[in-house]
Design an enzyme around this catalytic site. Structure first.
Site, PDB file in Angstrom:
ATOM      1  N   LYS A  11      41.494  27.169  39.647  1.00 13.82           N
ATOM      2  CA  LYS A  11      42.810  27.727  39.286  1.00 13.82           C
ATOM      3  C   LYS A  11      43.964  26.840  39.789  1.00 13.82           C
ATOM      4  CE  LYS A  11      41.233  32.563  39.078  1.00 13.82           C
ATOM      5  NZ  LYS A  11      41.507  33.953  39.549  1.00 13.82           N
ATOM      6  N   TYR A  51      42.313  36.813  29.814  1.00 12.59           N
ATOM      7  CA  TYR A  51      42.250  37.955  30.729  1.00 12.59           C
ATOM      8  C   TYR A  51      42.574  39.284  30.026  1.00 12.59           C
ATOM      9  CZ  TYR A  51      41.609  35.159  34.988  1.00 12.59           C
ATOM     10  OH  TYR A  51      41.090  34.349  35.975  1.00 12.59           O
ATOM     11  N   PHE A  59      48.575  44.113  37.768  1.00 13.28           N
ATOM     12  CA  PHE A  59      48.755  42.714  38.154  1.00 13.28           C
ATOM     13  C   PHE A  59      48.674  41.742  36.960  1.00 13.28           C
ATOM     14  CE2 PHE A  59      44.274  43.869  38.896  1.00 13.28           C
ATOM     15  CZ  PHE A  59      43.616  42.947  38.077  1.00 13.28           C
ATOM     16  N   ARG A  87      28.949  33.054  41.587  1.00 11.37           N
ATOM     17  CA  ARG A  87      29.684  34.185  42.180  1.00 11.37           C
ATOM     18  C   ARG A  87      29.488  34.199  43.700  1.00 11.37           C
ATOM     19  NH1 ARG A  87      33.468  36.876  39.161  1.00 11.37           N
ATOM     20  NH2 ARG A  87      33.153  38.636  40.556  1.00 11.37           N
ATOM     21  N   THR A  93      36.712  38.606  45.514  1.00 12.10           N
ATOM     22  CA  THR A  93      37.996  38.394  44.821  1.00 12.10           C
ATOM     23  C   THR A  93      39.140  38.219  45.817  1.00 12.10           C
ATOM     24  OG1 THR A  93      37.148  39.823  43.069  1.00 12.10           O
ATOM     25  CG2 THR A  93      39.512  39.364  43.040  1.00 12.10           C
ATOM     26  N   ARG A 104      36.493  30.853  48.191  1.00 16.91           N
ATOM     27  CA  ARG A 104      37.729  31.623  48.357  1.00 16.91           C
ATOM     28  C   ARG A 104      38.108  31.756  49.834  1.00 16.91           C
ATOM     29  NH1 ARG A 104      36.532  35.837  43.395  1.00 16.91           N
ATOM     30  NH2 ARG A 104      37.894  34.843  41.866  1.00 16.91           N
ATOM     31  N   ASN A 114      43.580  32.957  44.013  1.00 15.09           N
ATOM     32  CA  ASN A 114      42.287  32.922  44.704  1.00 15.09           C
ATOM     33  C   ASN A 114      41.347  31.785  44.271  1.00 15.09           C
ATOM     34  OD1 ASN A 114      41.590  33.992  42.274  1.00 15.09           O
ATOM     35  ND2 ASN A 114      40.802  35.927  43.051  1.00 15.09           N
ATOM     36  N   HIS A 117      37.724  31.011  39.253  1.00 17.17           N
ATOM     37  CA  HIS A 117      37.184  32.073  38.396  1.00 17.17           C
ATOM     38  C   HIS A 117      35.737  31.730  38.104  1.00 17.17           C
ATOM     39  CE1 HIS A 117      36.531  34.756  34.986  1.00 17.17           C
ATOM     40  NE2 HIS A 117      35.902  33.727  34.438  1.00 17.17           N
ATOM     41  N   GLU A 128      33.378  33.301  27.443  1.00 14.49           N
ATOM     42  CA  GLU A 128      34.343  32.421  28.116  1.00 14.49           C
ATOM     43  C   GLU A 128      34.095  30.947  27.789  1.00 14.49           C
ATOM     44  OE1 GLU A 128      34.943  35.616  31.767  1.00 14.49           O
ATOM     45  OE2 GLU A 128      33.994  33.690  32.200  1.00 14.49           O
TER      46      GLU A 128
HETATM   47  P1  IDP Z   1      37.066  38.070  39.863  1.00 17.03           P
HETATM   48  O1  IDP Z   1      37.955  36.880  39.543  1.00 17.03           O
HETATM   49  O2  IDP Z   1      36.556  38.017  41.293  1.00 17.03           O
HETATM   50  O3  IDP Z   1      35.959  38.254  38.856  1.00 17.03           O
HETATM   51  P2  IDP Z   1      38.477  40.309  38.621  1.00 17.03           P
HETATM   52  O4  IDP Z   1      38.440  41.710  39.122  1.00 17.03           O
HETATM   53  O5  IDP Z   1      37.775  39.988  37.333  1.00 17.03           O
HETATM   54  O6  IDP Z   1      37.980  39.365  39.816  1.00 17.03           O
HETATM   55  O7  IDP Z   1      40.012  39.926  38.475  1.00 17.03           O
HETATM   56  C1  IDP Z   1      40.426  38.766  37.798  1.00 17.03           C
HETATM   57  C2  IDP Z   1      41.537  38.107  38.572  1.00 17.03           C
HETATM   58  O8  IDP Z   1      42.673  38.970  38.600  1.00 17.03           O
HETATM   59  C3  IDP Z   1      41.210  37.878  40.069  1.00 17.03           C
HETATM   60  O9  IDP Z   1      40.481  36.697  40.294  1.00 17.03           O
HETATM   61  C4  IDP Z   1      42.591  37.803  40.669  1.00 17.03           C
HETATM   62  O10 IDP Z   1      43.190  36.523  40.415  1.00 17.03           O
HETATM   63  C5  IDP Z   1      43.344  38.839  39.853  1.00 17.03           C
HETATM   64  N1  IDP Z   1      43.315  40.146  40.546  1.00 17.03           N
HETATM   65  C6  IDP Z   1      42.306  41.035  40.589  1.00 17.03           C
HETATM   66  N2  IDP Z   1      42.635  42.121  41.300  1.00 17.03           N
HETATM   67  C7  IDP Z   1      43.909  41.916  41.714  1.00 17.03           C
HETATM   68  C8  IDP Z   1      44.818  42.699  42.485  1.00 17.03           C
HETATM   69  O11 IDP Z   1      44.528  43.820  42.934  1.00 17.03           O
HETATM   70  N3  IDP Z   1      46.052  42.152  42.679  1.00 17.03           N
HETATM   71  C9  IDP Z   1      46.405  40.932  42.188  1.00 17.03           C
HETATM   72  N4  IDP Z   1      45.573  40.171  41.443  1.00 17.03           N
HETATM   73  C10 IDP Z   1      44.340  40.647  41.213  1.00 17.03           C
END
Ligand code: IDP
Length: 143
Positions: A11, A51, A59, A87, A93, A104, A114, A117, A128
């Site tokens: 990212k 997304y 968010f 993963r 996350t 991370r 973070n 992805h 994807e």
């Molecule tokens: P992942 O990337 O670990 O699979 P997902 O739940 O699919 O997590 O969320 C996608 C992306 O959305 C996360 O990597 C993060 O950048 C963002 N995200 C997820 N939850 C939050 C939150 O509660 N606040 C802000 N950003 C979030």
């Protein structure tokens, strides 16, 4: 265990930190092989489409603006159990909850910025990969 392909994004925060190589090296050391890779600047439309499943989440707007804030590296990784392995390498996350030694935990500052992805299922990986790469950009049989 089957050989799988998974989709990865390094990212904008990690690209800005200049840790593309360090992150890619973790994939390689874990036995994953890069079979496609490119740097791209996402448009709002592309980031929003990628997304789309999060469209109703609070968010979503911040996520789209973060993902378009600078270039990203999109990659396809191949190897035994690649989806789960990636993963595991990524960590939770929220970097504050990510296990020590994960990408991370080591490179990300916050849940919204973070570092990486990674696809979370075979269906997501297929969708994807097709979102970013044509079949001619995917290299087969690297030995
Ligand atoms: P992942 O990337 O670990 O699979 P997902 O739940 O699919 O997590 O969320 C996608 C992306 O959305 C996360 O990597 C993060 O950048 C963002 N995200 C997820 N939850 C939050 C939150 O509660 N606040 C802000 N950003 C979030």
């Amino acid at each position: 265990m089957a050989v799988q392909r998974t989709f990865s994004i390094i990212k904008p925060d990690a690209v800005a930190k200049n840790v593309i190589g360090e992150i890619t090296s973790r994939f390689e050391k874990a036995g994953l092989r890069v079979v496609a890779s490119k740097m791209v600047q996402l448009s709002e439309r592309e980031a929003g489409g990628f997304y789309a499943e999060h469209k109703e989440r609070p968010f979503y707007g911040d996520l789209v603006s973060f993902m378009t804030s600078g270039p990203v590296i999109v990659q396809v990784l191949e190897g035994e159990d690649a989806i789960a392995k990636n993963r595991e390498l990524m960590g939770a996350t929220n970097p504050k909850e990510a296990a020590a030694g994960t990408i991370r935990a080591d490179f990300a500052e916050s849940i919204d910025e973070n570092a990486v992805h990674g696809s979370d299922s075979e269906a997501a990986a297929a969708r994807e990969i097709a979102f970013f790469f044509s079949s001619t950009e995917l290299c087969d049989r690297i030995r």
